[in-house]
Design a protein around this motif. Structure first.
Motif, PDB file in Angstrom:
ATOM      1  N   LEU A 248     -15.327   9.131 -20.686  1.00 20.08           N
ATOM      2  CA  LEU A 248     -14.167   8.169 -21.097  1.00 20.08           C
ATOM      3  C   LEU A 248     -14.377   6.446 -20.973  1.00 20.08           C
ATOM      4  N   ILE A 249     -15.615   6.023 -21.048  1.00 23.53           N
ATOM      5  CA  ILE A 249     -15.742   4.568 -21.517  1.00 23.53           C
ATOM      6  C   ILE A 249     -16.586   5.069 -23.026  1.00 23.53           C
ATOM      7  N   THR A 250     -16.741   5.499 -23.136  1.00 24.96           N
ATOM      8  CA  THR A 250     -16.917   5.202 -24.933  1.00 24.96           C
ATOM      9  C   THR A 250     -15.449   6.259 -25.584  1.00 24.96           C
ATOM     10  N   TYR A 251     -14.739   7.094 -24.823  1.00 23.38           N
ATOM     11  CA  TYR A 251     -13.720   7.240 -25.781  1.00 23.38           C
ATOM     12  C   TYR A 251     -12.235   6.443 -25.991  1.00 23.38           C
ATOM     13  N   ALA A 252     -12.563   5.594 -24.561  1.00 21.17           N
ATOM     14  CA  ALA A 252     -11.417   4.063 -25.058  1.00 21.17           C
ATOM     15  C   ALA A 252     -12.376   2.998 -25.799  1.00 21.17           C
TER      16      ALA A 252
ATOM     17  N   VAL B  11     -14.074  11.252 -35.807  1.00 19.37           N
ATOM     18  CA  VAL B  11     -15.846  11.227 -35.967  1.00 19.37           C
ATOM     19  C   VAL B  11     -16.259  10.406 -35.322  1.00 19.37           C
ATOM     20  N   LEU B  12     -15.736   9.080 -34.926  1.00 19.87           N
ATOM     21  CA  LEU B  12     -16.497   8.577 -33.958  1.00 19.87           C
ATOM     22  C   LEU B  12     -16.625   9.531 -32.593  1.00 19.87           C
ATOM     23  N   ASN B  13     -15.650  10.067 -31.980  1.00 20.65           N
ATOM     24  CA  ASN B  13     -16.096  10.770 -31.106  1.00 20.65           C
ATOM     25  C   ASN B  13     -16.307  11.952 -31.272  1.00 20.65           C
TER      26      ASN B  13
ATOM     27  N   PHE C 158      -5.632  11.466 -24.862  1.00 12.43           N
ATOM     28  CA  PHE C 158      -7.935  11.577 -24.324  1.00 12.43           C
ATOM     29  C   PHE C 158      -7.469  12.782 -23.797  1.00 12.43           C
ATOM     30  N   ALA C 159      -5.937  12.912 -22.621  1.00 13.55           N
ATOM     31  CA  ALA C 159      -6.373  14.246 -21.634  1.00 13.55           C
ATOM     32  C   ALA C 159      -5.927  15.695 -22.864  1.00 13.55           C
TER      33      ALA C 159
END
Length: 158
Positions: free
Chosen positions: A41-45, A87-89, A149-150
């Motif tokens: 969650l933190i990385t996604y944010a 790419v980052l996710n 996100f969900a």
């Protein structure tokens, strides 16, 4: 099958009863799973934040400097943000490097929901009510981010 999926996804380690409930008070997800979820969650944010900045910056340039119509600027800027975030996710948030084309297509499809939602908001608030398109775009981003996100967690990177 459910237990096999849970083991493969790392979401549970306890034994299960015939009714599908965890046995002996085990939770389907232990402390390691909760830590992983919080880290995701933190990385996604953070990734989402970089995509928001890229999307908004590109929109401002395309709309205000290049003079593109706000809807065209929205599609282009959002597409840039979607690609950046995928790419980052894939690399950092979910650690998925398999089936990248399929995952990207799913991620982009989820991103299209953001384009559609922002399209409607721009049409209603900018065209209909005269609100500055820059404010509408900026205001739409948190709503779009949470919704996506969900969907991405459950579908694109499942």
């Amino acid at each position: 099958m459910a237990t096999e999926d849970m083991v493969r996804n790392g979401t549970g380690t306890g034994t299960r009863t015939d009714a599908g409930a965890p046995a002996d008070g085990d939770t389907p997800q232990g402390a390691d799973g909760r830590t992983r979820d919080l880290r995701q969650l933190i990385t996604y944010a953070l990734v989402g934040g970089s995509g928001v900045l890229l999307d908004l910056g590109a929109f401002l340039l395309l709309y205000n400097v290049a003079g593109l119509h706000e809807q065209v600027a929205n599609v282009l800027s959002t597409s840039l943000g979607i690609t950046n975030n995928f790419v980052l996710n894939a690399l950092f948030t979910f650690g998925k490097r398999d089936r990248l084309l399929l995952r990207y297509l799913r991620f982009y499809a989820v991103g299209l929901t953001g384009i559609a939602l922002t399209f409607v908001l721009l049409a209603v608030f900018s065209r209909g009510l005269g609100v500055d398109p820059n404010l509408v775009k900026a205001g739409s981003l948190p709503l779009v981010l949470v919704f996506q996100f969900a969907l991405n967690r459950k579908w694109s990177f499942a």
